[in-house]
Design a protein around this motif. Structure first.
Motif, PDB file in Angstrom:
ATOM      1  N   ALA A  60       3.260  -7.214  -2.871  1.00 31.07           N
ATOM      2  CA  ALA A  60       4.541  -6.334  -3.637  1.00 31.07           C
ATOM      3  C   ALA A  60       5.153  -6.940  -4.583  1.00 31.07           C
ATOM      4  N   ASP A  61       5.913  -6.025  -4.694  1.00 34.90           N
ATOM      5  CA  ASP A  61       7.054  -6.139  -5.938  1.00 34.90           C
ATOM      6  C   ASP A  61       8.513  -5.665  -5.992  1.00 34.90           C
ATOM      7  N   GLY A 125      -3.811   2.255  -3.789  1.00 34.68           N
ATOM      8  CA  GLY A 125      -2.600   2.350  -2.753  1.00 34.68           C
ATOM      9  C   GLY A 125      -1.743   2.188  -3.723  1.00 34.68           C
ATOM     10  N   TRP A 126      -0.526   2.971  -3.349  1.00 31.25           N
ATOM     11  CA  TRP A 126       0.852   2.777  -4.382  1.00 31.25           C
ATOM     12  C   TRP A 126       2.056   3.176  -2.900  1.00 31.25           C
ATOM     13  N   ASN A 127       2.699   1.070  -2.670  1.00 30.19           N
ATOM     14  CA  ASN A 127       3.111   0.909  -2.016  1.00 30.19           C
ATOM     15  C   ASN A 127       4.544   1.963  -2.539  1.00 30.19           C
ATOM     16  N   ILE A 128       5.139   3.197  -2.393  1.00 29.56           N
ATOM     17  CA  ILE A 128       6.655   3.431  -2.768  1.00 29.56           C
ATOM     18  C   ILE A 128       7.682   3.611  -2.664  1.00 29.56           C
ATOM     19  N   GLY A 213      -9.539  10.903  -5.780  1.00 30.01           N
ATOM     20  CA  GLY A 213      -8.370  12.079  -5.725  1.00 30.01           C
ATOM     21  C   GLY A 213      -7.147  11.994  -6.604  1.00 30.01           C
ATOM     22  N   TYR A 214      -6.213  10.857  -5.412  1.00 23.76           N
ATOM     23  CA  TYR A 214      -5.305   9.810  -6.607  1.00 23.76           C
ATOM     24  C   TYR A 214      -5.020   9.013  -4.875  1.00 23.76           C
ATOM     25  N   PRO A 215      -4.344   7.937  -5.466  1.00 23.52           N
ATOM     26  CA  PRO A 215      -4.613   7.127  -4.631  1.00 23.52           C
ATOM     27  C   PRO A 215      -3.819   7.456  -3.018  1.00 23.52           C
ATOM     28  N   LEU A 216      -3.920   5.872  -2.208  1.00 24.41           N
ATOM     29  CA  LEU A 216      -3.785   6.308  -0.708  1.00 24.41           C
ATOM     30  C   LEU A 216      -1.472   6.292  -1.035  1.00 24.41           C
ATOM     31  N   LEU A 217      -1.087   6.989  -0.543  1.00 23.96           N
ATOM     32  CA  LEU A 217       0.095   6.905  -0.412  1.00 23.96           C
ATOM     33  C   LEU A 217       1.395   5.517   1.137  1.00 23.96           C
ATOM     34  N   VAL A 218       1.338   4.790   0.650  1.00 26.15           N
ATOM     35  CA  VAL A 218       1.884   3.948   1.323  1.00 26.15           C
ATOM     36  C   VAL A 218       3.938   4.062   1.252  1.00 26.15           C
ATOM     37  N   GLN A 219       4.493   3.454   2.575  1.00 23.29           N
ATOM     38  CA  GLN A 219       6.146   3.673   2.274  1.00 23.29           C
ATOM     39  C   GLN A 219       5.962   2.060   3.139  1.00 23.29           C
TER      40      GLN A 219
END
Length: 462
Positions: A60-61, A125-128, A213-219
């Motif tokens: 987390a950030d 993965g990117w946590n948006i 393709g692109y990172p996993l999208l996390v929310q």
């Protein structure tokens, strides 16, 4: 409540929070003094999680120093930089980090995550997140946080631009023909030419398309706007739910919203957070939980709670319940879902402020559970079978011991029950989660298979 019929393997993510998720974990003798900035500490945690065959780990950030640094360790490394180091220390586990759409630009962030995906061989993965709070806003030249709705509209456009940039190179763009002197085909690298409400970006990205393709999208937002955003874009959702009934309702709600947008509901994995405190016996687990709660400094915790609830700390009496006139969710602009969860927990169980800060000290609103390894596994299986989760965001109260206990004692039980993998069978993070590699919108023909949210129009800006 009927058991689910689509019994598939669970997904497990290790949420690594410095020295542990409990407020007082840093005060235990085992806690490393500088865990938040100690690379060896994080390498050890990543290797423990990978030993347990977990799908992913998560950092987390926030672009602000969180809370009073006297309360608990607040120093932390920039997560995408740390992920790069952890990629070199591991071979299989997915690597997810938070990055804010409020205080980044699409081009820079798309480049960073594409770089991590290349370096890790397809495990990023990117946590948006949309980042609330005036403290963060003032670090970026703003007087206050943007409005809740505006943050989500910006986030939607941000993700649209980032995915266009990741698609700006065709998969077969690089030919590396040394004899002909052609490294990449010019017709396979395109500008994106984005002109929107919040961003103007020409592109193309200066990083070729990455292994996933692109990172996993996390929310992770659970407000109404957050659930709409998840239904449109997310492939995994980290959520905080206190009761089984609430978790089932959230699960159904998000899946139904996704289906209404034309997505396959299986394309979104719902992972509630759980903070397990594990002992050889139930009594031992509760003793550790009680010890951690005793080590909380109430004066720090009350101040933090008052900020979350938007009230004067002087109004929070330790041995009384919350005041009756706390603002409603519709009166605040940031962290709406966490605000609601905390207030509803306090009201439902009639907790005093002292009891509430004890409950929040373990996981800031996520479900805490003290018990044996079998009891933790039973709880996980119960929630999974009830249709409340596709997996879980494991948040050890103390690190590294809590993660070791989960991996060495709980994971084998889940494996014996046929609920969790015994070996990695895929290479990329998307493969761990059973998700497809997204089609490239700029180069692949309409109707090509890929992640279900591609090509869905952005919501109207009102």
């Amino acid at each position: 409540m009927t058991a689910r019929t689509d019994r598939k393997p669970l997904h497990l993510n290790a949420f690594l929070m410095s020295v542990g998720h409990h407020e007082a974990a840093w005060r235990l003798p085992e806690s490393p003094a500088s865990g938040g900035t100690d690379l060896d500490h994080y390498r050890e945690l990543a290797r423990i999680a990978e030993r347990g065959r977990l799908d992913s780990l998560f950092l987390a950030d926030s672009p602000v120093l969180m809370g009073d640094p006297g309360r608990r360790p607040g120093s932390k490394l920039e997560p995408t930089v740390l992920l790069t180091a952890l990629a070199a220390a591991t071979e299989h586990i997915g690597l997810i980090a938070t990055a804010s759409t409020s205080y980044n630009e699409p081009y820079n962030l798309a480049r960073r995550f594409a770089s991590v995906d290349h370096i890790s061989g397809g495990r990023a993965g990117w946590n948006i997140v949309t980042t609330a709070g005036a403290d963060a806003a003032r670090n970026f030249g703003l007087d206050d946080t943007p409005l809740h709705r505006d943050r989500y509209l910006r986030a939607a456009e941000f993700v649209d631009v980032a995915t266009k940039l990741w698609d700006s190179w065709a998969d077969d763009a690089v030919v590396a023909d040394k004899a002909a002197g052609v490294h990449a085909r010019a017709d396979k690298v395109r500008k994106v030419g984005h002109r929107g409400t919040y961003f103007r970006v020409d592109g193309p990205l200066n990083v070729q398309r990455s292994p996933q393709g692109y990172p996993l999208l996390v929310q992770a937002g659970s407000s109404e706007d957050g659930k709409d955003f998840a239904a449109r874009y997310a492939e995994a959702v980290f959520t905080a739910q206190q009761t089984l009934e609430e978790a089932v309702a959230f699960y159904k709600d998000v899946k139904q919203r996704a289906a209404a947008l034309g997505r396959d509901p299986e394309g979104i994995k719902i992972l509630p957070g759980i903070v397990p405190v594990i002992g050889d016996t139930e009594e031992q687990a509760h003793a550790l939980d009680d010890e951690l709660d005793r080590l909380i400094r109430p004066e720090y915790a009350v101040h933090q709670l008052s900020k979350t609830l938007r009230i004067d700390p002087e109004r929070l009496e330790l041995d009384e319940e919350l005041p009756a006139d706390i603002p409603g969710e519709d009166e605040i602009e940031g962290a709406k879902s966490r605000f609601t969860l905390i207030v509803e927990l306090a009201r439902r169980e009639r907790l005093t402020v002292r009891q509430l800060i004890g409950r929040l000290g373990g996981g800031r609103g996520h479900r805490t559970f003290a018990g044996t390894a079998v009891q933790v596994a039973d709880t996980i299986e119960e929630w999974y079978e009830a249709g409340a989760a596709d997996g879980f965001n494991i948040m050890p109260a103390v690190l590294p011991s809590g993660l070791e206990l989960f991996v060495d004692r709980v994971v084998p039980i889940l494996q014996e029950r046929g609920l969790f993998r015994t070996e990695y069978t895929g290479r990329t993070l998307r493969e761990h989660y059973g998700l497809p590699r997204p089609a490239n919108r700029l180069f692949e023909p309409a109707g090509a298979t890929g992640a279900g949210h591609l090509g869905i129009a952005l919501p109207e800006v009102s």
